[in-house]
Design an enzyme around this catalytic site. Structure first.
Site, PDB file in Angstrom:
ATOM      1  N   GLN A  35     -48.468  44.204 -27.749  1.00  0.00           N
ATOM      2  CA  GLN A  35     -48.903  45.459 -27.102  1.00  0.00           C
ATOM      3  C   GLN A  35     -50.417  45.397 -26.938  1.00  0.00           C
ATOM      4  O   GLN A  35     -51.153  46.154 -27.549  1.00  0.00           O
ATOM      5  CB  GLN A  35     -48.549  46.651 -27.980  1.00  0.00           C
ATOM      6  CG  GLN A  35     -47.068  46.899 -28.132  1.00  0.00           C
ATOM      7  CD  GLN A  35     -46.805  48.176 -28.908  1.00  0.00           C
ATOM      8  OE1 GLN A  35     -47.472  49.184 -28.732  1.00  0.00           O
ATOM      9  NE2 GLN A  35     -45.817  48.135 -29.785  1.00  0.00           N
ATOM     10  N   HIS A  38     -51.503  36.471 -29.444  1.00  0.00           N
ATOM     11  CA  HIS A  38     -50.819  36.624 -28.166  1.00  0.00           C
ATOM     12  C   HIS A  38     -51.782  36.787 -26.982  1.00  0.00           C
ATOM     13  O   HIS A  38     -51.527  36.259 -25.901  1.00  0.00           O
ATOM     14  CB  HIS A  38     -49.869  37.820 -28.239  1.00  0.00           C
ATOM     15  CG  HIS A  38     -49.141  38.040 -26.964  1.00  0.00           C
ATOM     16  ND1 HIS A  38     -48.192  37.162 -26.488  1.00  0.00           N
ATOM     17  CD2 HIS A  38     -49.250  39.017 -26.033  1.00  0.00           C
ATOM     18  CE1 HIS A  38     -47.745  37.598 -25.332  1.00  0.00           C
ATOM     19  NE2 HIS A  38     -48.363  38.717 -25.029  1.00  0.00           N
ATOM     20  N   ASP A  78     -43.377  31.204 -19.173  1.00  0.00           N
ATOM     21  CA  ASP A  78     -43.995  32.133 -18.223  1.00  0.00           C
ATOM     22  C   ASP A  78     -45.355  31.558 -17.835  1.00  0.00           C
ATOM     23  O   ASP A  78     -45.791  30.536 -18.392  1.00  0.00           O
ATOM     24  CB  ASP A  78     -44.114  33.565 -18.779  1.00  0.00           C
ATOM     25  CG  ASP A  78     -44.854  33.629 -20.107  1.00  0.00           C
ATOM     26  OD1 ASP A  78     -45.740  32.782 -20.347  1.00  0.00           O
ATOM     27  OD2 ASP A  78     -44.547  34.527 -20.915  1.00  0.00           O
ATOM     28  N   LYS A 129     -41.211  34.381 -14.914  1.00  0.00           N
ATOM     29  CA  LYS A 129     -40.430  35.256 -15.788  1.00  0.00           C
ATOM     30  C   LYS A 129     -40.365  36.645 -15.175  1.00  0.00           C
ATOM     31  O   LYS A 129     -41.387  37.249 -14.880  1.00  0.00           O
ATOM     32  CB  LYS A 129     -41.154  35.299 -17.146  1.00  0.00           C
ATOM     33  CG  LYS A 129     -40.595  36.243 -18.171  1.00  0.00           C
ATOM     34  CD  LYS A 129     -41.238  35.908 -19.521  1.00  0.00           C
ATOM     35  CE  LYS A 129     -41.113  36.960 -20.551  1.00  0.00           C
ATOM     36  NZ  LYS A 129     -41.759  36.593 -21.825  1.00  0.00           N
ATOM     37  N   ARG A 179     -39.013  40.124 -16.278  1.00  0.00           N
ATOM     38  CA  ARG A 179     -38.374  40.888 -17.351  1.00  0.00           C
ATOM     39  C   ARG A 179     -37.738  42.153 -16.788  1.00  0.00           C
ATOM     40  O   ARG A 179     -38.397  42.939 -16.125  1.00  0.00           O
ATOM     41  CB  ARG A 179     -39.401  41.248 -18.440  1.00  0.00           C
ATOM     42  CG  ARG A 179     -38.735  41.780 -19.696  1.00  0.00           C
ATOM     43  CD  ARG A 179     -39.754  42.105 -20.759  1.00  0.00           C
ATOM     44  NE  ARG A 179     -40.123  40.989 -21.621  1.00  0.00           N
ATOM     45  CZ  ARG A 179     -39.372  40.533 -22.609  1.00  0.00           C
ATOM     46  NH1 ARG A 179     -38.195  41.054 -22.842  1.00  0.00           N
ATOM     47  NH2 ARG A 179     -39.796  39.543 -23.357  1.00  0.00           N
ATOM     48  N   THR A 193     -36.208  37.893 -29.289  1.00  0.00           N
ATOM     49  CA  THR A 193     -34.774  37.973 -28.978  1.00  0.00           C
ATOM     50  C   THR A 193     -34.241  36.633 -28.480  1.00  0.00           C
ATOM     51  O   THR A 193     -33.029  36.413 -28.465  1.00  0.00           O
ATOM     52  CB  THR A 193     -34.521  38.999 -27.861  1.00  0.00           C
ATOM     53  OG1 THR A 193     -35.204  38.548 -26.677  1.00  0.00           O
ATOM     54  CG2 THR A 193     -35.023  40.374 -28.235  1.00  0.00           C
TER      55      THR A 193
HETATM   56  C1  R5P Z   1     -44.369  37.302 -24.219  1.00  0.00           C
HETATM   57  O1  R5P Z   1     -45.259  37.366 -23.383  1.00  0.00           O
HETATM   58  C2  R5P Z   1     -44.382  36.337 -25.358  1.00  0.00           C
HETATM   59  O2  R5P Z   1     -45.284  35.288 -25.120  1.00  0.00           O
HETATM   60  C3  R5P Z   1     -43.001  35.778 -25.627  1.00  0.00           C
HETATM   61  O3  R5P Z   1     -42.575  35.042 -24.507  1.00  0.00           O
HETATM   62  C4  R5P Z   1     -42.031  36.879 -25.910  1.00  0.00           C
HETATM   63  O4  R5P Z   1     -42.547  37.751 -26.869  1.00  0.00           O
HETATM   64  C5  R5P Z   1     -40.696  36.347 -26.393  1.00  0.00           C
HETATM   65  O5  R5P Z   1     -39.846  37.420 -26.656  1.00  0.00           O
HETATM   66  P1  R5P Z   1     -38.296  37.276 -26.544  1.00  0.00           P
HETATM   67  O6  R5P Z   1     -37.878  36.135 -27.452  1.00  0.00           O
HETATM   68  O7  R5P Z   1     -37.763  38.600 -27.005  1.00  0.00           O
HETATM   69  O8  R5P Z   1     -37.943  37.000 -25.132  1.00  0.00           O
END
Ligand code: R5P
Length: 267
Positions: free
Chosen positions: A66, A99, A139, A163, A165, A194
Site C-alpha cells: 500500500q 516493494h 509484471d 499483469k 488485476r 495468493t
Molecule cells: C505486486 O505488485 C507484488 O509485486 C506481487 O506481485 C504481489 O503482491 C503478489 O501477490 P499475489 O501472490 O497475491 O498475486
C-alpha cells in the site's frame, strides 16, 4: 538489554526496558497490527530510557504494497505505518527488497532496503550452470529484477508479462514481452501472497513455449490457497529468502539467507 513484557488481564500490553545504550536495534517481524504495537511500545520505552537512535530490522515490512493512494478515498497503509513507527521513536528501518522506493522518502525516518537478488542469482547459477533459460518478471515492475538476475547468469534471457488485476484473487494473463530462451523459466518477484500473479505469468510463459517453471520470491507470504495454486501449476522448485517462515508446500524449497545482509546494513 533486559526487556520485560507484560500482558494485562484486559489484553493491554506493556513493556519495560533496562539500559538500551545510545543506539539499540530491534529485530522483529512486522506483519500485523500487534507487531506494530509491540515494536512501538519497545521503541518508546528505549527512547524514554535515553536511546538517541532506534533501528528496526524488519526482514519483511508488511503493508508495503500500500505504497500510495491508488483510488480517491484509499488509505496509504505503507507510508502510514512508517509514520507510526517514527512517532514511536524509531529512527531507521532496515528491510529486504522493499516493494516500492516511494516508501523511502517522507516518512520522517531513514529506510534501507537490502537486495537479496545477487544471492538468488548465485543459487540459480550453482544449480543450473549454463542451462539456457528465461528469467521472467510477472509484471512490468519486476522486469528490472528479471534483467538483473539474467545478467548474472551466462545463458539467460529476460522477459516480463503484462499483469491485469481484476480483483485480489483474480489476474488475467497479459502479453509476454522480451525474449524467451530454453524450456525452463524462473519467475522472479518480491512477494508471493495468493499466488495468482505467479499463476498468470506461468500461463503466459507456457503459451510462449516454456515447459518447466521455477519460482523465486523474496517474501513467502503464502496466504491460504497459495501453496495449492503453485502445486497445481506444476512449479518444480521454489526459491525463497528467510524473511518469513517456510511455507508448507509439496515441492523442493531452497532458502537463501538475508540475515547477514540485514545485520551489515544496520551497523
Ligand atoms: C505486486 O505488485 C507484488 O509485486 C506481487 O506481485 C504481489 O503482491 C503478489 O501477490 P499475489 O501472490 O497475491 O498475486
Amino acid at each position: 538489554m533486559d526487556i520485560e513484557r507484560i500482558v494485562y488481564p484486559d489484553g493491554e500490553r506493556h513493556v519495560r526496558v533496562g539500559n538500551p545504550g545510545k543506539s539499540p536495534l530491534i529485530f522483529s517481524k512486522l506483519r500485523s497490527a500487534d507487531d506494530l504495537w509491540d515494536i512501538s511500545l519497545l521503541a518508546d520505552a528505549m527512547r524514554g530510557r535515553g536511546a538517541k537512535r532506534v533501528t528496526l530490522i524488519a526482514p519483511y515490512l508488511g503493508y508495503s504494497r500500500q505504497d500510495r493512494r491508488v483510488y480517491p478515498g484509499d488509505a496509504a497503509g505503507g507510508p502510514l505505518l512508517l509514520r507510526q513507527l517514527a512517532a514511536a521513536g524509531v529512527t531507521r528501518v532496515v528491510t529486504t527488497d522493499l516493494h516500492s522506493d516511494k516508501l523511502m522518502k517522507g516518512a520522517g525516518l531513514a529506510v534501507t532496503s537490502v537486495d537479496p537478488w545477487p544471492l538468488f542469482a548465485a543459487a540459480l547459477k550453482k544449480r543450473l550452470g549454463r542451462t539456457p533459460l528465461t528469467i521472467a518478471g510477472p509484471d512490468h515492475g519486476a522486469f528490472k529484477r528479471a534483467r538483473a538476475v539474467a545478467g548474472r547468469l551466462k545463458s539467460a534471457s529476460a522477459a516480463w508479462v503484462e499483469k491485469h488485476r481484476v480483483s485480489g484473487t483474480r489476474i488475467l494473463s497479459g502479453l509476454l514481452h522480451g525474449r524467451v530462451k530454453g524450456e525452463l523459466a524462473v519467475i522472479v518477484d518480491d512477494i508471493c501472497s495468493t499466488g495468482v500473479t505467479i499463476e498468470a505469468a506461468a500461463k503466459a510463459l507456457r503459451k510462449a513455449g516454456i515447459r518447466r517453471i521455477w519460482v523465486a520470491v523474496t517474501h513467502a507470504v503464502f496466504s491460504e490457497g497459495a501453496a495449492k495454486r503453485l502445486e497445481r501449476l506444476g512449479v518444480e522448485r521454489l526459491l525463497i529468502s528467510d524473511t518469513l517462515p517456510k511455507p508448507k508446500i509439496r515441492m523442493p524449497i531452497e532458502t537463501v539467507s538475508v540475515r547477514s545482509l540485514l545485520k551489515r546494513a544496520a551497523r
